[in-house]
Design an enzyme around this catalytic site. Structure first.
Site, PDB file in Angstrom:
ATOM      1  N   CYS A  66       0.741  -1.510  -0.207  1.00  8.50           N
ATOM      2  CA  CYS A  66      -0.067  -0.110  -0.328  1.00  8.50           C
ATOM      3  C   CYS A  66       0.901   1.274   0.019  1.00  8.50           C
ATOM      4  CB  CYS A  66      -0.781  -0.128   0.382  1.00  8.50           C
ATOM      5  SG  CYS A  66      -2.562   1.568   0.934  1.00  8.50           S
ATOM      6  N   CYS A  72      -1.094   6.046   6.752  1.00  8.64           N
ATOM      7  CA  CYS A  72      -1.946   5.889   7.576  1.00  8.64           C
ATOM      8  C   CYS A  72      -1.852   5.066   8.490  1.00  8.64           C
ATOM      9  CB  CYS A  72      -2.697   5.005   6.513  1.00  8.64           C
ATOM     10  SG  CYS A  72      -4.506   4.251   6.901  1.00  8.64           S
ATOM     11  N   CYS A  75      -2.930  -0.173   8.211  1.00  3.91           N
ATOM     12  CA  CYS A  75      -2.801  -2.215   8.047  1.00  3.91           C
ATOM     13  C   CYS A  75      -0.915  -1.590   8.948  1.00  3.91           C
ATOM     14  CB  CYS A  75      -2.235  -2.712   6.781  1.00  3.91           C
ATOM     15  SG  CYS A  75      -3.930  -2.451   6.793  1.00  3.91           S
ATOM     16  N   CYS A 168      -7.135   2.450  -1.388  1.00  3.17           N
ATOM     17  CA  CYS A 168      -7.320   1.642  -0.087  1.00  3.17           C
ATOM     18  C   CYS A 168      -7.609  -0.130  -0.121  1.00  3.17           C
ATOM     19  CB  CYS A 168      -7.992   1.598   1.074  1.00  3.17           C
ATOM     20  SG  CYS A 168      -8.377   0.927   2.875  1.00  3.17           S
ATOM     21  N   GLN A 292     -20.088  -8.089  11.685  1.00  2.00           N
ATOM     22  CA  GLN A 292     -18.745  -8.283  11.625  1.00  2.00           C
ATOM     23  C   GLN A 292     -18.187  -8.316  10.475  1.00  2.00           C
ATOM     24  OE1 GLN A 292     -16.458  -9.630  14.315  1.00  2.00           O
ATOM     25  NE2 GLN A 292     -16.534 -10.772  15.750  1.00  2.00           N
ATOM     26  N   TYR A 321     -23.716 -10.136  25.361  1.00  2.00           N
ATOM     27  CA  TYR A 321     -23.370  -8.682  24.240  1.00  2.00           C
ATOM     28  C   TYR A 321     -23.545  -9.375  22.630  1.00  2.00           C
ATOM     29  CZ  TYR A 321     -21.086  -7.876  28.445  1.00  2.00           C
ATOM     30  OH  TYR A 321     -20.473  -7.502  29.473  1.00  2.00           O
ATOM     31  N   GLU A 342     -28.388  -7.255  24.826  1.00  2.00           N
ATOM     32  CA  GLU A 342     -27.394  -6.627  24.709  1.00  2.00           C
ATOM     33  C   GLU A 342     -27.683  -5.411  24.254  1.00  2.00           C
ATOM     34  OE1 GLU A 342     -25.296  -4.403  22.399  1.00  2.00           O
ATOM     35  OE2 GLU A 342     -24.586  -6.667  22.296  1.00  2.00           O
ATOM     36  N   ASP A 391     -19.667 -12.161  24.222  1.00  2.00           N
ATOM     37  CA  ASP A 391     -18.798 -11.859  23.359  1.00  2.00           C
ATOM     38  C   ASP A 391     -18.172 -10.039  23.149  1.00  2.00           C
ATOM     39  OD1 ASP A 391     -17.100 -10.374  21.411  1.00  2.00           O
ATOM     40  OD2 ASP A 391     -18.484 -11.565  19.900  1.00  2.00           O
ATOM     41  N   CYS A 418     -12.312  -9.900  21.796  1.00  4.36           N
ATOM     42  CA  CYS A 418     -10.801  -9.530  19.960  1.00  4.36           C
ATOM     43  C   CYS A 418     -10.026  -8.424  21.059  1.00  4.36           C
ATOM     44  CB  CYS A 418     -11.610  -8.079  19.466  1.00  4.36           C
ATOM     45  SG  CYS A 418     -12.620  -6.760  20.736  1.00  4.36           S
TER      46      CYS A 418
END
Length: 461
Positions: A66, A72, A75, A168, A292, A321, A342, A391, A418
């Site tokens: 990239c 940026c 990534c 991108c 997701q 969640y 939730e 989650d 995550c």
């Protein structure tokens, strides 16, 4: 500091060097690099720096694909081969479990990588700015900058600086074409000033593009104020120029912040939603829906969650969640009853619509703060869970939720995270009653430092 070797990677995509007792975090470097490092921040036990000269590059380094790499903030690991990225992510999970959680998994499964490492996201948000970020090459030595408008991503830790993105690699290329076309249209027509984040003035504010695996495209243009003639001219142009757009919407947002959760999204052309499909299940995705962002890996993640849950068709499952109820829907056909909880009411509305569309009559959804809803009286009314799937957001579970789980003691807990660090902290508290039977890291976001981890907890005998 001269000729310092980079030895490891750390949180937020930074790499680590150790100089005597000082840990130095250095972005955009790789283990094996030897570089001169200029310190930009120093504390008693750690410092932050930047590499100003490389004496030797790591043998693991590759050329980033990239053009915006290094500026940026997206990534940060493009300079590492994907196989090496996966090794570091797997190690990150293992280190978090052992060092933070002080727990050992009976089985640690190898990380599951992504089949597609580019164009894998189904949603991106861009910002229009009248003061774009300038790279070192672009800073004028004399005179004024002729073109200061940009459309792209915020520079990390600088709320008012936006990097103009030419290409991108995260989303289907239709996203690049739409963004660049809007930018060109606005710069070539009068009355489309890009937003000034400090002065809070302008017209063009943000842009949201969502895509689905079925080829549908949703575009949401966010304006700072209503100028009907200009708005309609731009939207009609998009409608004609991109027949691929199946949902064209707009928002007028005159608040100080960019969030549109409390703003009305108005349909201009097409449908008011996209449809995603997994294993024959249909998921309706609106402009504000929770879903997701890597559809392909999400399906894989949900399959692992369902496998860890060990369902036989009789169990009562609590999905904490639950978001838009995707995991709840995914496991419902193998469960007796599923209870989804939730915090965000709009997400629960999506979850109920999706359950109804898929004719899943054994799911019941509840909206509210987890620590307030998940009480003994709630459990008495809805049934004791045999399996809990959780989650939570990056911060992990609230202490009251963990206390409730320890009190009700389901046979299995499947913990999706995550953030391995907050997951490890929660697993440490659950260790009083549960063994970590197995863990499965999953890479949802190639070329970034983010990693998902699934842990199966079994009640101790």
């Amino acid at each position: 500091m001269e000729k310092i070797e980079i030895t490891d990677v750390a949180a937020e995509g930074k790499a680590i060097a150790r100089v005597d007792d000082l840990v130095v975090f250095v972005p955009w470097t790789a283990p094996g690099d030897i570089a001169d490092i200029q310190l930009v921040r120093k504390r008693s036990h750690f410092a932050e720096g930047k590499a100003v000269y490389f004496h030797r590059y790591s043998p693991d380094r590759i050329e980033p694909f990239c053009e915006h790499f290094g500026v940026c903030g997206g990534c940060k690991w493009q300079h590492l081969p994907y196989e090496v990225q996966l090794q570091h992510k797997e190690k990150q999970v293992a280190d978090s479990l052992s060092r933070i959680g002080k727990v050992a998994a009976k089985t640690f499964l190898p990380i599951v990588g992504a089949h597609n490492t580019v164009y894998y996201r189904n949603k991106l948000e861009f910002t229009f700015s009248n003061k774009r970020w300038l790279t070192e090459e672009e800073i004028p030595t004399s005179g004024e900058l002729l073109q200061s408008d940009g459309a792209g991503f915020h520079i990390p830790k600088m709320f008012d600086k936006v990097l103009d993105i030419r290409k991108c690699w995260l989303q289907d290329d239709i996203s690049n074409r739409i963004r660049l076309d809007i930018k060109d249209f606005c710069l070539s027509h009068e009355g489309y000033p890009f937003f000034d984040l400090r002065k809070q003035e302008g017209f063009m504010r943000t842009l949201i593009i969502r895509t689905s695996s079925r080829g549908e495209v949703m575009v949401v243009v966010v304006f700072f104020e209503e100028k009907k003639m200009h708005r309609e001219a731009l939207l009609n142009h998009l409608k004609e120029a991109f027949p691929e757009i199946t949902s064209l919407m707009y928002v007028v947002n005159s608040k100080c912040n960019d969030t549109i959760t409390d703003r009305e999204v108005i349909l201009f052309h097409g449908k008011d939603h996209l449809t995603e499909e997994m294993e024959g299940l249909q998921f309706k995705i609106g402009p504000k829906s929770f879903y997701q962002t890597n559809s392909e890996q999400a399906c894989l993640l949900y399959k692992i969650v369902r496998d860890f849950a060990g369902l036989t068709g009789r169990e009562t499952v609590y999905d904490l969640y639950t978001g838009a109820g995707t995991i709840a829907s995914f496991v419902a056909r193998q469960a007796g009853k599923v209870i989804g909880i939730e915090y965000v009411p709009e997400a629960i509305e999506d979850a109920r619509i999706n359950a109804e569309c898929n004719r899943l009559n054994n799911i019941h959804f509840f909206a509210g703060d987890m620590k307030d809803i998940l009480t003994p009286s709630f459990i008495e009314a809805n049934g004791h869970p045999d399996v809990v799937i959780t989650d939570p957001p990056r911060a992990g579970m609230h202490d009251d939720v963990i206390d409730t789980l320890l009190a009700i003691a389901p046979e299995r807990i499947v913990y999706v995270s995550c953030n391995p660090a907050s997951q490890a902290r929660d697993l440490n508290r659950l260790d009083a009653l549960y063994d970590v039977e197995k863990v499965q890291p999953v890479d949802m976001f190639p070329h970034t430092h983010h990693v998902e981890n699934i842990a199966l907890l079994m009640k101790k005998n």
